[in-house]
Design a protein around this motif. Sequence first.
Motif, PDB file in Angstrom:
ATOM      1  N   GLY A  91       0.727  -1.252  -0.123  1.00 45.51           N
ATOM      2  CA  GLY A  91       0.214  -0.200   0.120  1.00 45.51           C
ATOM      3  C   GLY A  91       1.288   0.742  -0.063  1.00 45.51           C
ATOM      4  N   LEU A  92      -0.349   2.370   0.542  1.00 42.86           N
ATOM      5  CA  LEU A  92       0.792   3.603  -0.010  1.00 42.86           C
ATOM      6  C   LEU A  92       0.112   4.186   1.601  1.00 42.86           C
ATOM      7  CD1 LEU A  92      -0.627   5.455  -2.641  1.00 42.86           C
ATOM      8  CD2 LEU A  92       1.517   4.621  -2.428  1.00 42.86           C
ATOM      9  N   ALA A  93       1.770   4.852   2.465  1.00 41.94           N
ATOM     10  CA  ALA A  93       1.196   5.423   4.221  1.00 41.94           C
ATOM     11  C   ALA A  93       1.703   6.265   3.666  1.00 41.94           C
ATOM     12  CB  ALA A  93       2.575   4.849   4.926  1.00 41.94           C
ATOM     13  N   PRO A  94       1.525   8.119   4.126  1.00 42.41           N
ATOM     14  CA  PRO A  94       1.737   9.183   4.069  1.00 42.41           C
ATOM     15  C   PRO A  94       2.105   9.496   5.600  1.00 42.41           C
ATOM     16  CG  PRO A  94      -0.679   8.743   4.324  1.00 42.41           C
ATOM     17  CD  PRO A  94      -0.229   7.608   3.997  1.00 42.41           C
ATOM     18  N   GLY A  95       3.092  10.162   5.346  1.00 42.92           N
ATOM     19  CA  GLY A  95       4.237  10.580   7.241  1.00 42.92           C
ATOM     20  C   GLY A  95       4.704  11.859   7.222  1.00 42.92           C
ATOM     21  N   VAL A  96       5.617  10.980   7.748  1.00 45.12           N
ATOM     22  CA  VAL A  96       6.795  12.675   8.240  1.00 45.12           C
ATOM     23  C   VAL A  96       8.247  11.968   8.781  1.00 45.12           C
ATOM     24  CG1 VAL A  96       5.349  13.750   9.360  1.00 45.12           C
ATOM     25  CG2 VAL A  96       6.355  12.796  10.785  1.00 45.12           C
ATOM     26  N   ASN A  97       9.427  12.943   8.481  1.00 47.42           N
ATOM     27  CA  ASN A  97      10.611  12.942   8.052  1.00 47.42           C
ATOM     28  C   ASN A  97      11.200  13.347   8.701  1.00 47.42           C
ATOM     29  OD1 ASN A  97      13.364  12.650   7.121  1.00 47.42           O
ATOM     30  ND2 ASN A  97      12.466  10.429   7.060  1.00 47.42           N
ATOM     31  N   ALA A  98      12.295  12.622   9.785  1.00 44.27           N
ATOM     32  CA  ALA A  98      13.090  13.795  10.234  1.00 44.27           C
ATOM     33  C   ALA A  98      14.336  13.469  10.149  1.00 44.27           C
ATOM     34  CB  ALA A  98      13.212  13.695  11.950  1.00 44.27           C
ATOM     35  N   ARG A  99      16.262  13.847   9.812  1.00 43.63           N
ATOM     36  CA  ARG A  99      17.213  14.034   8.879  1.00 43.63           C
ATOM     37  C   ARG A  99      18.316  14.745   9.650  1.00 43.63           C
ATOM     38  NH1 ARG A  99      18.771  10.639   3.833  1.00 43.63           N
ATOM     39  NH2 ARG A  99      21.020  10.387   3.594  1.00 43.63           N
ATOM     40  N   ALA A 100      19.229  13.266  10.260  1.00 40.60           N
ATOM     41  CA  ALA A 100      20.654  15.170  10.472  1.00 40.60           C
ATOM     42  C   ALA A 100      21.904  14.166   9.745  1.00 40.60           C
ATOM     43  CB  ALA A 100      20.477  14.562  11.929  1.00 40.60           C
ATOM     44  N   ASP A 101      22.336  15.039   8.723  1.00 40.44           N
ATOM     45  CA  ASP A 101      23.636  13.928   8.026  1.00 40.44           C
ATOM     46  C   ASP A 101      24.693  15.198   8.909  1.00 40.44           C
ATOM     47  OD1 ASP A 101      21.990  13.093   6.559  1.00 40.44           O
ATOM     48  OD2 ASP A 101      21.978  14.046   4.811  1.00 40.44           O
ATOM     49  N   LEU A 102      25.878  14.132   9.176  1.00 45.60           N
ATOM     50  CA  LEU A 102      26.821  15.090  10.259  1.00 45.60           C
ATOM     51  C   LEU A 102      28.292  14.442   9.869  1.00 45.60           C
ATOM     52  CD1 LEU A 102      25.689  13.633  13.136  1.00 45.60           C
ATOM     53  CD2 LEU A 102      25.671  16.077  12.307  1.00 45.60           C
ATOM     54  N   PHE A 103      28.940  15.733   8.680  1.00 43.37           N
ATOM     55  CA  PHE A 103      30.054  14.986   8.362  1.00 43.37           C
ATOM     56  C   PHE A 103      31.184  15.865   8.923  1.00 43.37           C
ATOM     57  CE2 PHE A 103      26.185  16.369   5.265  1.00 43.37           C
ATOM     58  CZ  PHE A 103      26.927  15.028   3.969  1.00 43.37           C
ATOM     59  N   PHE A 104      32.444  14.529   9.060  1.00 48.07           N
ATOM     60  CA  PHE A 104      33.337  14.663   9.883  1.00 48.07           C
ATOM     61  C   PHE A 104      34.265  14.775   8.858  1.00 48.07           C
ATOM     62  CE2 PHE A 104      30.426  12.083  11.801  1.00 48.07           C
ATOM     63  CZ  PHE A 104      30.386  12.855  13.140  1.00 48.07           C
ATOM     64  N   THR A 105      34.390  14.454   8.123  1.00 46.13           N
ATOM     65  CA  THR A 105      36.116  14.193   7.221  1.00 46.13           C
ATOM     66  C   THR A 105      35.567  14.743   5.301  1.00 46.13           C
ATOM     67  OG1 THR A 105      36.393  11.957   6.776  1.00 46.13           O
ATOM     68  CG2 THR A 105      37.007  13.187   8.972  1.00 46.13           C
ATOM     69  N   GLY A 106      35.675  15.872   4.855  1.00 44.72           N
ATOM     70  CA  GLY A 106      35.688  15.991   3.958  1.00 44.72           C
ATOM     71  C   GLY A 106      33.622  15.490   3.393  1.00 44.72           C
ATOM     72  N   PRO A 107      33.611  14.601   2.618  1.00 45.71           N
ATOM     73  CA  PRO A 107      32.628  14.290   2.092  1.00 45.71           C
ATOM     74  C   PRO A 107      31.889  13.534   2.933  1.00 45.71           C
ATOM     75  CG  PRO A 107      33.793  13.953   0.703  1.00 45.71           C
ATOM     76  CD  PRO A 107      34.736  15.278   1.784  1.00 45.71           C
ATOM     77  N   LEU A 108      32.766  12.842   3.166  1.00 43.16           N
ATOM     78  CA  LEU A 108      32.744  11.388   4.021  1.00 43.16           C
ATOM     79  C   LEU A 108      31.387  12.126   5.652  1.00 43.16           C
ATOM     80  CD1 LEU A 108      34.883   9.250   3.701  1.00 43.16           C
ATOM     81  CD2 LEU A 108      33.148   9.781   2.980  1.00 43.16           C
ATOM     82  N   GLY A 109      30.796  11.340   6.301  1.00 43.07           N
ATOM     83  CA  GLY A 109      29.858  12.226   7.204  1.00 43.07           C
ATOM     84  C   GLY A 109      28.490  10.464   7.779  1.00 43.07           C
ATOM     85  N   VAL A 110      27.844  10.566   8.718  1.00 38.58           N
ATOM     86  CA  VAL A 110      27.029   9.802   9.201  1.00 38.58           C
ATOM     87  C   VAL A 110      25.916  10.155   9.111  1.00 38.58           C
ATOM     88  CG1 VAL A 110      26.367   8.754  11.647  1.00 38.58           C
ATOM     89  CG2 VAL A 110      28.878   8.513  10.708  1.00 38.58           C
ATOM     90  N   SER A 111      24.655   8.845   8.728  1.00 38.77           N
ATOM     91  CA  SER A 111      23.348  10.077   8.376  1.00 38.77           C
ATOM     92  C   SER A 111      22.710   9.252   9.660  1.00 38.77           C
ATOM     93  CB  SER A 111      22.941   9.534   7.022  1.00 38.77           C
ATOM     94  OG  SER A 111      21.136  10.169   7.198  1.00 38.77           O
ATOM     95  N   LEU A 112      21.367  10.167   9.765  1.00 41.98           N
ATOM     96  CA  LEU A 112      20.851   9.913  11.303  1.00 41.98           C
ATOM     97  C   LEU A 112      19.053  10.024  10.408  1.00 41.98           C
ATOM     98  CD1 LEU A 112      19.471   7.790  13.658  1.00 41.98           C
ATOM     99  CD2 LEU A 112      20.095   9.726  14.513  1.00 41.98           C
ATOM    100  N   SER A 113      18.198   9.297  10.728  1.00 41.55           N
ATOM    101  CA  SER A 113      17.079   9.193   9.726  1.00 41.55           C
ATOM    102  C   SER A 113      15.952   8.404  10.307  1.00 41.55           C
ATOM    103  CB  SER A 113      16.395   8.786   8.091  1.00 41.55           C
ATOM    104  OG  SER A 113      15.749   8.908   7.486  1.00 41.55           O
ATOM    105  N   ALA A 114      14.272   9.022  11.151  1.00 42.75           N
ATOM    106  CA  ALA A 114      13.556   8.682  11.642  1.00 42.75           C
ATOM    107  C   ALA A 114      12.300   9.487  10.753  1.00 42.75           C
ATOM    108  CB  ALA A 114      13.936   9.171  13.097  1.00 42.75           C
ATOM    109  N   ASN A 115      11.321   8.146  10.846  1.00 42.31           N
ATOM    110  CA  ASN A 115      10.446   8.158   9.727  1.00 42.31           C
ATOM    111  C   ASN A 115       9.433   7.250  10.448  1.00 42.31           C
ATOM    112  OD1 ASN A 115      12.091   8.798   7.129  1.00 42.31           O
ATOM    113  ND2 ASN A 115      12.122   6.194   7.072  1.00 42.31           N
ATOM    114  N   VAL A 116       7.967   8.461  10.998  1.00 39.41           N
ATOM    115  CA  VAL A 116       6.916   8.170  11.378  1.00 39.41           C
ATOM    116  C   VAL A 116       6.096   7.829  10.038  1.00 39.41           C
ATOM    117  CG1 VAL A 116       4.967   8.429  13.165  1.00 39.41           C
ATOM    118  CG2 VAL A 116       7.609   8.647  13.741  1.00 39.41           C
ATOM    119  N   ASP A 117       4.655   6.962   9.630  1.00 34.38           N
ATOM    120  CA  ASP A 117       4.289   6.748   8.913  1.00 34.38           C
ATOM    121  C   ASP A 117       2.284   6.179   9.171  1.00 34.38           C
ATOM    122  OD1 ASP A 117       5.838   7.728   6.998  1.00 34.38           O
ATOM    123  OD2 ASP A 117       7.004   5.046   6.516  1.00 34.38           O
ATOM    124  N   TRP A 118       1.984   6.739   8.226  1.00 38.74           N
ATOM    125  CA  TRP A 118       0.484   6.385   9.291  1.00 38.74           C
ATOM    126  C   TRP A 118       0.126   4.998   8.005  1.00 38.74           C
ATOM    127  CZ3 TRP A 118       2.569  10.936   9.883  1.00 38.74           C
ATOM    128  CH2 TRP A 118       2.314  11.037  11.112  1.00 38.74           C
TER     129      TRP A 118
END
Length: 170
Positions: free
Chosen positions: A116-143
């Motif tokens: 099916g389909l589920a609408p929702g919301v997303n929050a995301r943080a991208d943290l870059f430590f060395t130039g173009p490389l980093g860590v991403s954290l993403s959280a989604n809540v869908d209905w």
Amino acid sequence: MAGTALFVFIVAPTPAEAIEITAGVNVGGFLAGAVPHLAVSPNAGTSWSAESGFTLAAHDALSILPSMNGIGLGVYNHTTISIAYAWDNVNLSAGPSLAIYSMASCGGFFCGRVAGLAPGVNARADLFFTGPLGVSLSANVDWVSGSSLVLRGGVAAMVVAGPVFRWNSK
């Protein structure tokens, strides 16, 4: 009123100071129904930054959910359009999303394939430590909606993290 402001922000032609493309693979947990899943999520996104630091971003993540109870591999494709704020080494974003899914799920008594389909919301943080490389954290809540003996209408949640790589035009 807020919808009109968002529409103007998205549609109005504004000069972009920087265009950024990100790609990565996140791993984490996914819950829809009574049993949690492991989620492996290749993702990609693009963003357009204004001089003020505010950013318009679009991200897509295809979460692959391993087979459950012999029902087969599941997929949960999540697309987000968000407003973000970007610093040199940190991007924070939040916004509405839409997920398209076909996956195994277990309710109180039954397991089966749901889609099916589920609408929702997303929050995301991208943290870059060395130039173009980093860590991403993403959280989604869908209905999740619809009628199913396996997956009752309710909430699906996912939290994933992993490496991210960015290219930008700065």
